[in-house]
Design an enzyme around this catalytic site. Sequence first.
Site, PDB file in Angstrom:
ATOM      1  N   LYS A 186       0.822  -1.218   0.000  1.00  0.00           N
ATOM      2  CA  LYS A 186       0.000   0.000   0.000  1.00  0.00           C
ATOM      3  C   LYS A 186       0.854   1.264   0.000  1.00  0.00           C
ATOM      4  O   LYS A 186       0.392   2.328  -0.403  1.00  0.00           O
ATOM      5  CB  LYS A 186      -0.983  -0.042   1.151  1.00  0.00           C
ATOM      6  CG  LYS A 186      -2.015  -1.155   0.930  1.00  0.00           C
ATOM      7  CD  LYS A 186      -3.130  -1.170   1.925  1.00  0.00           C
ATOM      8  CE  LYS A 186      -4.197  -2.178   1.532  1.00  0.00           C
ATOM      9  NZ  LYS A 186      -3.728  -3.587   1.621  1.00  0.00           N
TER      10      LYS A 186
HETATM   11  C1  LIG Z   1      -4.341  -4.695   0.905  1.00  0.00           C
HETATM   12  C2  LIG Z   1      -3.516  -5.932   0.731  1.00  0.00           C
HETATM   13  C3  LIG Z   1      -3.849  -6.927  -0.230  1.00  0.00           C
HETATM   14  C4  LIG Z   1      -5.084  -6.848  -1.086  1.00  0.00           C
HETATM   15  O1  LIG Z   1      -4.993  -5.867  -2.079  1.00  0.00           O
HETATM   16  P1  LIG Z   1      -6.326  -5.337  -2.832  1.00  0.00           P
HETATM   17  O2  LIG Z   1      -5.870  -4.204  -3.677  1.00  0.00           O
HETATM   18  O3  LIG Z   1      -7.248  -4.893  -1.733  1.00  0.00           O
HETATM   19  O4  LIG Z   1      -6.885  -6.457  -3.609  1.00  0.00           O
HETATM   20  C5  LIG Z   1      -3.000  -8.014  -0.363  1.00  0.00           C
HETATM   21  N1  LIG Z   1      -1.902  -8.150   0.416  1.00  0.00           N
HETATM   22  C6  LIG Z   1      -1.551  -7.233   1.351  1.00  0.00           C
HETATM   23  C7  LIG Z   1      -0.341  -7.452   2.183  1.00  0.00           C
HETATM   24  C8  LIG Z   1      -2.334  -6.079   1.545  1.00  0.00           C
HETATM   25  O5  LIG Z   1      -1.995  -5.170   2.481  1.00  0.00           O
END
Ligand SMILES: *Cc1c(COP(=O)(O)O)cnc(C)c1O
Length: 501
Positions: free
Chosen positions: A116
């Site tokens: 993120k």
């Molecule tokens: C948020 C997250 C995901 C999922 O990603 P999306 O864009 O919501 O599908 C997968 N792995 C980790 C470690 C995350 O923080």
Amino acid sequence: MQYISTRDNSKKISSAEAIARGISSEGGLFVPESFPKYDGVTFEALMLMDYKGRAKKVIGDYLTDFTAEEIADCVDKAYTEEKFGTSNPAPISIVNHGDKKLCLLELFHGPTCAFKDMALQILPHLLTYSLKKTADGKKAVILVATSGDTGKAALEGFAGVKDTEIVVFYPSDGVSPMQKHQMDTTLGDNVNVCAIRGNFDDAQTGVKKIFTTDEIIKKLENNNMMFSSANSINWGRLLPQIVYYISAYCDMVNAGEIKLGDKINITVPTGNFGNILAAYFAKQMGLPVNKLICASNSNNVLTDFISTGTYDKNRKFITTVSPSMDILVSSNLERLLYLLGGRDDSLDKTYMSALNNEGKYTVNEAVKNAVQADFCGGCCSEDETIRTISSLYNDTGYLCDTHTAVAVNVYEKYVEETGDKTPNIIASTASPYKFSRAVLSAVVGEEITESDEFAIVDRLSALTNTEIPAPLEATRTMEDRFKNLISVDEMPQYVVNSLEL
Ligand SMILES: *Cc1c(COP(=O)(O)O)cnc(C)c1O
């Protein structure tokens, strides 16, 4: 380039407005009116650039109401070597696991050790420019309810950014000890963190209420402030994610793994459908992609949707070792349905109101076929997740986190079932140290009894001879700055007090 709401085609706005607003007033999500098209010549030029250069090109092609200087400023501030520890914030690690080659696109080298950061390091800068263009330099107040990764990534992204304030609420018993410690130790004058009594839904409901409380909105206006949002339905979070798929392809060609024009598959561990949708957008731009493989944990609502065309959230919510994918309503899927339905806003509204009223919908045959042409779905049990971490580590020495393990497992099963040997990129979304307890337990093959988080981290590091990521190590001796624990009813007052309204 204009942006159109998925629930009302007559709503057309600029990119700055799309980023400043986050979501359309009738509940729709903003999508670009068209996709920039990249051909071989464009890719040859991109291959000569570094990550920042590629980011400037891709982001600039979408945010046409920003100047080149503004885009460059945002990119240069976001992807620094200081923050990502490397000049390429999204490097690829290649390991051979049995007869399969795994190309792991590591998206976790940012300040909070989860993917993120790739979007939340740049969003605050895009947002401040967007507000200057659309809201006369008002100060943005970001409210976040988080179950872990998003909260810390948003805090790190917004900390110290001029003309922004951020308030994060998290459920006191609903986040991991490491996640809680990471959030409570955030530095910066414009950050506020508070635990609430209740679960994630309570925190989310509380935040939604504050967003629409007239009394607070008035107080903000009197102080030249306005609410804004940093969650994953904001176009400003999706767009930076397109960059790393295009960049990874260029790196694969430069490394001689593939030839320019060769098709690849991309496997993504999926929750809210944001990360994999960015890969789909890259494909729309001309990235040579064969299949997008959507990997889910036991909350396999997307696996069922892709194979049957029926999305049904009426099922038990399962708490797993890959908690960032524990989600039953994948908000960003709405954008895909809108595009595959031929940009039909009324069709999209039909699906979304059925989801709202009955918790499910079935797409028509054309949309279902279109989904299946681009996507494959697969899911992975808890046991398979743990076994994948241990077998990958034992066979190759590569340590992956629980979310990445879901993607590795689903990809390997896909190859076994289909025989598809197309080169494949796996999005690796978090550092194994963020989920140390589960990862260590996979490696040693037994329950972990230590209660102290850093004791587990140290054991994992000593045992696997891998380095503890610097941003996590840095919090080891830091005192918790934020110690508030309040009830949901007290959330509005907390906002008023922390912003000194
Ligand atoms: C948020 C997250 C995901 C999922 O990603 P999306 O864009 O919501 O599908 C997968 N792995 C980790 C470690 C995350 O923080």
